[in-house]
Each structure stands twice: as structure tokens, then as C-alpha cells.
Design a protein around this motif. Sequence first.
Motif, PDB file in Angstrom:
ATOM      1  N   ALA A 410      24.592  41.744 -12.575  1.00 45.43           N
ATOM      2  CA  ALA A 410      25.630  40.941 -11.922  1.00 45.43           C
ATOM      3  C   ALA A 410      26.967  41.612 -12.163  1.00 45.43           C
ATOM      4  O   ALA A 410      27.204  42.201 -13.212  1.00 45.43           O
ATOM      5  CB  ALA A 410      25.635  39.514 -12.465  1.00 45.43           C
ATOM      6  N   LEU A 411      27.849  41.509 -11.177  1.00 43.94           N
ATOM      7  CA  LEU A 411      29.173  42.114 -11.253  1.00 43.94           C
ATOM      8  C   LEU A 411      30.217  41.017 -11.078  1.00 43.94           C
ATOM      9  O   LEU A 411      30.219  40.296 -10.070  1.00 43.94           O
ATOM     10  CB  LEU A 411      29.328  43.173 -10.165  1.00 43.94           C
ATOM     11  N   LEU A 412      31.092  40.865 -12.076  1.00 38.88           N
ATOM     12  CA  LEU A 412      32.119  39.833 -12.057  1.00 38.88           C
ATOM     13  C   LEU A 412      33.472  40.481 -11.807  1.00 38.88           C
ATOM     14  O   LEU A 412      33.886  41.371 -12.551  1.00 38.88           O
ATOM     15  CB  LEU A 412      32.141  39.071 -13.396  1.00 38.88           C
ATOM     16  N   LEU A 413      34.155  40.030 -10.782  1.00 38.46           N
ATOM     17  CA  LEU A 413      35.442  40.602 -10.384  1.00 38.46           C
ATOM     18  C   LEU A 413      36.515  39.528 -10.514  1.00 38.46           C
ATOM     19  O   LEU A 413      36.538  38.570  -9.756  1.00 38.46           O
ATOM     20  CB  LEU A 413      35.375  41.111  -8.941  1.00 38.46           C
ATOM     21  N   ASP A 414      37.402  39.688 -11.485  1.00 40.11           N
ATOM     22  CA  ASP A 414      38.432  38.683 -11.760  1.00 40.11           C
ATOM     23  C   ASP A 414      39.785  39.170 -11.243  1.00 40.11           C
ATOM     24  O   ASP A 414      40.450  39.982 -11.877  1.00 40.11           O
ATOM     25  CB  ASP A 414      38.509  38.420 -13.272  1.00 40.11           C
ATOM     26  N   GLU A 415      40.183  38.683 -10.063  1.00 41.93           N
ATOM     27  CA  GLU A 415      41.457  39.062  -9.435  1.00 41.93           C
ATOM     28  C   GLU A 415      41.649  40.580  -9.448  1.00 41.93           C
ATOM     29  O   GLU A 415      42.657  41.096  -9.945  1.00 41.93           O
ATOM     30  CB  GLU A 415      42.626  38.393 -10.177  1.00 41.93           C
ATOM     31  N   PRO A 416      40.715  41.344  -8.902  1.00 42.91           N
ATOM     32  CA  PRO A 416      40.777  42.806  -9.050  1.00 42.91           C
ATOM     33  C   PRO A 416      41.905  43.475  -8.285  1.00 42.91           C
ATOM     34  O   PRO A 416      42.198  44.646  -8.529  1.00 42.91           O
ATOM     35  CB  PRO A 416      39.419  43.259  -8.516  1.00 42.91           C
ATOM     36  N   PHE A 417      42.551  42.762  -7.351  1.00 43.11           N
ATOM     37  CA  PHE A 417      43.587  43.395  -6.539  1.00 43.11           C
ATOM     38  C   PHE A 417      44.987  42.891  -6.870  1.00 43.11           C
ATOM     39  O   PHE A 417      45.955  43.287  -6.225  1.00 43.11           O
ATOM     40  CB  PHE A 417      43.311  43.151  -5.047  1.00 43.11           C
ATOM     41  N   SER A 418      45.108  42.023  -7.850  1.00 44.75           N
ATOM     42  CA  SER A 418      46.390  41.377  -8.124  1.00 44.75           C
ATOM     43  C   SER A 418      47.456  42.360  -8.602  1.00 44.75           C
ATOM     44  O   SER A 418      48.649  42.113  -8.440  1.00 44.75           O
ATOM     45  CB  SER A 418      46.213  40.267  -9.154  1.00 44.75           C
ATOM     46  N   ALA A 419      47.055  43.479  -9.207  1.00 50.81           N
ATOM     47  CA  ALA A 419      48.027  44.430  -9.748  1.00 50.81           C
ATOM     48  C   ALA A 419      48.422  45.514  -8.749  1.00 50.81           C
ATOM     49  O   ALA A 419      49.183  46.412  -9.092  1.00 50.81           O
ATOM     50  CB  ALA A 419      47.458  45.085 -11.011  1.00 50.81           C
ATOM     51  N   LEU A 420      47.931  45.431  -7.510  1.00 51.99           N
ATOM     52  CA  LEU A 420      48.179  46.475  -6.522  1.00 51.99           C
ATOM     53  C   LEU A 420      49.211  46.028  -5.497  1.00 51.99           C
ATOM     54  O   LEU A 420      49.337  44.837  -5.201  1.00 51.99           O
ATOM     55  CB  LEU A 420      46.868  46.840  -5.802  1.00 51.99           C
ATOM     56  N   ASP A 421      49.928  47.013  -4.930  1.00 52.84           N
ATOM     57  CA  ASP A 421      50.875  46.665  -3.874  1.00 52.84           C
ATOM     58  C   ASP A 421      50.118  46.382  -2.578  1.00 52.84           C
ATOM     59  O   ASP A 421      48.903  46.595  -2.480  1.00 52.84           O
ATOM     60  CB  ASP A 421      51.908  47.773  -3.668  1.00 52.84           C
ATOM     61  N   THR A 422      50.838  45.905  -1.560  1.00 53.70           N
ATOM     62  CA  THR A 422      50.197  45.394  -0.347  1.00 53.70           C
ATOM     63  C   THR A 422      49.347  46.447   0.346  1.00 53.70           C
ATOM     64  O   THR A 422      48.188  46.194   0.715  1.00 53.70           O
ATOM     65  CB  THR A 422      51.266  44.866   0.625  1.00 53.70           C
TER      66      THR A 422
END
Length: 611
Positions: A410-422
Motif C-alpha cells: 500500500a502507498l500512502l500519500l499525505d498532501e504530496p503536492f502542497s510544497a510545490l508551486d502551481t
Amino acid sequence: MPQDLTPLWISVKTSLLATVITFFVGIAAAYWMLEYRGKGKSFIEGIFVSPLVLPPTVVGFLLLMFFGKFGPAGQFLDKFGGFSVVFNWYGAAIAATVVSFPLMYRTALGAFEQIDQNILLVAKTLGASQATVFLRIMLPLSLPGILAGTTLAFARALGEFGATLMLAGNIPGQTQTIPLAIYFAVEGGDNNEAWFWSLVIMATSLSGITGVNIWQESRSKRRGRTGKNMQLTPHSSLLTPNSSQITPHSSLITPNSPLIVDIYKQLADFDLQVSFSADTQPLGLLGSSGAGKSMILRCLAGVETPSEGKIILNGRVLFDSQQKINVPSRDRKIGFLVQNYALFPHMTVEKNIAFGLPKGLSSTAIKQQVEAQLVALQLPGLGDRYPHQLSGGQQQRVALARALASQPEALLLDEPFSALDTYLRSQMEQEMIAKLADYGGVSLLVTHNMEEAYRICPNLLVLERGKAVQYGSKQEVFERPSTVTVAQITGCKNFSPAVVVAPQEVEAVDWGCRLRVIETIPDNLSYIGIRAHQVNFTNNADRENTFPCWLANCIETPHRMTLFLKLQSSAENVRDYHLQAEIFKEKWTKIKVQSFPWYVSLDSLRLILME
């Protein structure tokens, strides 16, 4: 220079022994206190640091009472060893150890507390034992603090006077350390000897502290030299996820699903109580901040323990409160990608990815698997770089490669894009969609961004304060939100309390209008709503569900206009409105020149009826 230099050798020997002892004991005590959650923690902490705040003579007196002839330790040593530590070199070493211990302990504890907890969490999910986490992660990351503590402990041991005098006495050639030599030189009127020993002790202490500071500065400069970041290359083609609707579940759990979750956990602000299942299609956990999304992932990963319930992955029971089963994080075969990626900063990209590989692989096999992950995630040639030398997108790819290298179920992704610009977020989303399509295992994505959830996840679980309020396909959740909360989370901005006035007709109380509806009206109807982009402008005032409106306010965005409209009569101020409508600027240029009233049509197929 004095003829007798034995104080120097006694001081150095005593301080080195004390430093070695405090190094191991201080680190062990700090690690234990970091994990300790029992009663009396504050009292234990007070005992550990008391030699730092008590007068040295008091510490020496307590040691004398403990190790003296009639003390418990003194009687024990005399009975079983036939020797005493009072008024000899051993006493000087014990006194130096006790007074220097608090500095080592507090510095090590502070260094451990500064480590990002997500790094330790990820290390555990990659199969690392507690000992491995300590030796390969905690110790290297806290090394600057530990070295500083070691230096301070040595300097403190070197300068110890009061406790040494009380326990070991001032015996020239045996227990007379440099501080004692200084004191008795001044007492005897020999200021030259006192100056000599003072300069020796100052030079020794300051050289150690200066050396550590220089090392830390050079280390910071080396870490500050960032390498050239590779340009991100978009995929020439992307795999499209299966977007077909799923049949709504009568229950949130399907018995034969790869992942079954039925847990309850008592939290400070609310109780987390969810039951759901997931298949190999990515499942999005959608909800506002603090809804319990990340806590669910932490329970699945084994870093948090539910109060009750069970978690089953591919038929393997990971947690069962009734059967007392709680599989450790390292054995759950679950990959975890956290918000800040939690890459190990002291390891290269290659070592980060290799960290979770099965034990016992040959160096050749490890290199092959790492290279395969680097190529698969468009990171060739970056294996020897450190995380701080990578861009945000590259760091995310490395974190994903590290998680996938351990072959998780299983792969858990916790807000993986929050630190990236648009721009980078959009690009990385497309890569993530393609990667998850190839993954084949269970994947859960936590986000509070509705558009992100819609693009990546065919299925959604919407949460509110620890409870699942809707579960189904993304089309079902967005087109037919069951409650006002779900509608708000999925971006609906227009709501009104509603009452049934006739078959297939409801009154929107706040909007002051009656609306014809196509959808079957639920028995416990409470609200009616419509999304802002589905409010249509028309020139035909006779159409069904069409009403005159006036503009109360408008807000401009780069491509759209948000219009705040009042139905039936003109607005008195900018807050006096019923509906928000979103239109492209091309349409706005045509509408804004028209005289009031304008007319809006609320399509009966687009109206949302909520319980």
C-alpha cells in the motif's frame, strides 16, 4: 612553569574518562527520555539536571554520603570489592562524571528533539528497526549537537573543583587536578603557578569549543553548496486513470477488498471513527484541515495506534484490538510519502532509495534496483547528490522512488503536492497519475484540494471531524453531494435552506424563490444548492427556474469573474447577495454592458438536494 605537572595529567585523564562515560550514558538517557511517556517525567528530568544547578560542594557532599564509608555504594564496594573511591583518583573521576553529565544529556536531548519526526516515521515504514533508526538516522542527524555536548562536558569535567575536593580531596600526584592546583597555588601566594594553570585550562577548553565551532561552520558551508538542478522534462504521453463510475456501496466496506479499515481512535478535539475499504484504484481522502485524514494514514502505517478496530491488508491482519495484534511499522509493507518528503538529509539520493531495500541484497543488486528507480522517475545521474541539492519536484520523485523501492503493498500519500508551486504541482500530478496507474497496489491520497482529488482519484472518501460523510466515485460525490458539508468541501458556494412545496418543487428560503427539480426529493431535505459555474445567464425571462438579478459585487481572477448576485431586487451593499456565479471574462465583457435586471437560470438538472 611549575616543576610538578601531574595536575595536568590527572585532569586530562579524569576529564577524558568522565567524557567517555557521559557520552554513552548521556545519549542513552536522552534517548530514553525522548521516548518516555510515563509518570514522573518532570521529576526524573530534575534529577538528571540537578548537578548543573546545585552548588558543586552540595553535589560533592551528596556523593560523599553515597560513596563514603557508611553510604550504600561505599558499603557495597567495600564488601564485594574491598576498595573505596573516596579520597583517590576514582573519586575525582566520579565527581567529574556527575557534574558533566547534565550538559551531555541536555544537549543530546535537544539535538534529538530537533529531528523532523516525519523522517523517523518514514524510516520505520521502510522496514528499519528501532536500532537501525537510531544508528543510521538519529545519531548522524544529531551529530553536531552531540559533539557540542561532548565538548562542553569535557570542559565542565576539566574545570570541576568543589565536588572533586569533597569526594577525592587534594592529594598531590593522586587527586590534585588543575582547578585544585590553582586554588592552592593562590592560597600559598604563588600567583605565577596559578596563572600558568589558569592559562592551560583556558587554552584546553577553548581549543575544544573552537574546534567544534569551526567544524560545524565548515559543515554548514559544504551543505550550502547546492548542485545544479536538472530541468524537469514532461512526459510525452501519460496513462489516463480509469474514470468509470463505481457502483455505490450499500456499506463502506467490501469484504474482499485488498484494504479493509474499521477503526476508532479517541483524539483531543474529536473521535476518529471510520470504516471503509479500498481497491487498487487510488482512493482520495478529502476533507478540511483537521478532519482526521492524516491520522488515518498514520494508523495504517503503524505510527499511531487506534483505540479499537481492525486493519487488514491483502488478507494480512495489521491491527486487531480484540486479538491484540499490532504489527510494527517496519513489517507492514506500507510506503509513506509525507508533505515535506522527509528525505534523509545526510544520505545521497542513491542511499535514500536503497534504505528500504530488503536486507541481504548484494551491492550489485542494490545498485541495479536503485538505477531502475532513478530511470523510472526521470532522475538519472542524480544518485550521488544530497536532498538539499535537488529541486522540490526532484525531491518528491526521490521520496516516491524510495517508497516504491521497498515494494510496498500500500502507498500512502499525505498532501504530496502542497510544497510545490502551481506549475510544478500540475506537472507532478500528471506524473503521479501515470505512476499510480502502473503501481497495482492500494494507494490512498490525503488532500484538502478538491480539484487535486478529482484529477488523481477515481474514488473519494469525504471526512468531517473524524467521520466519513460520503464515499463513492468522484462523479457521484461531486454531482450528488449528500450533505452541505460534502458540497462545501467539493467547492459548492451557493446554499439555501429548502422546504418541499409541491411534488418536484421546493422553495429556496434564503433565495426567495421556488424551484422545479428533476431529482427525487429526499424525505429529510434540508438544503438546496448549485455550483457557481453552473449558474447560467439568459435573455429569456420565461424559462423554467429563471429569475431577475442585480449585481452586488464582482471579483476578478486571471481568467474568470466571480459575480455576487441578488435575486428579485437590487442589492443595498456588497454583502447583500444570494448567489455567486463564475463566468469567463469573454462572457463578462458582453454581460456587463447590459442594463439591469439581468436574468439567471438555475438548471433543474444541476440543482443539488441535500440532507
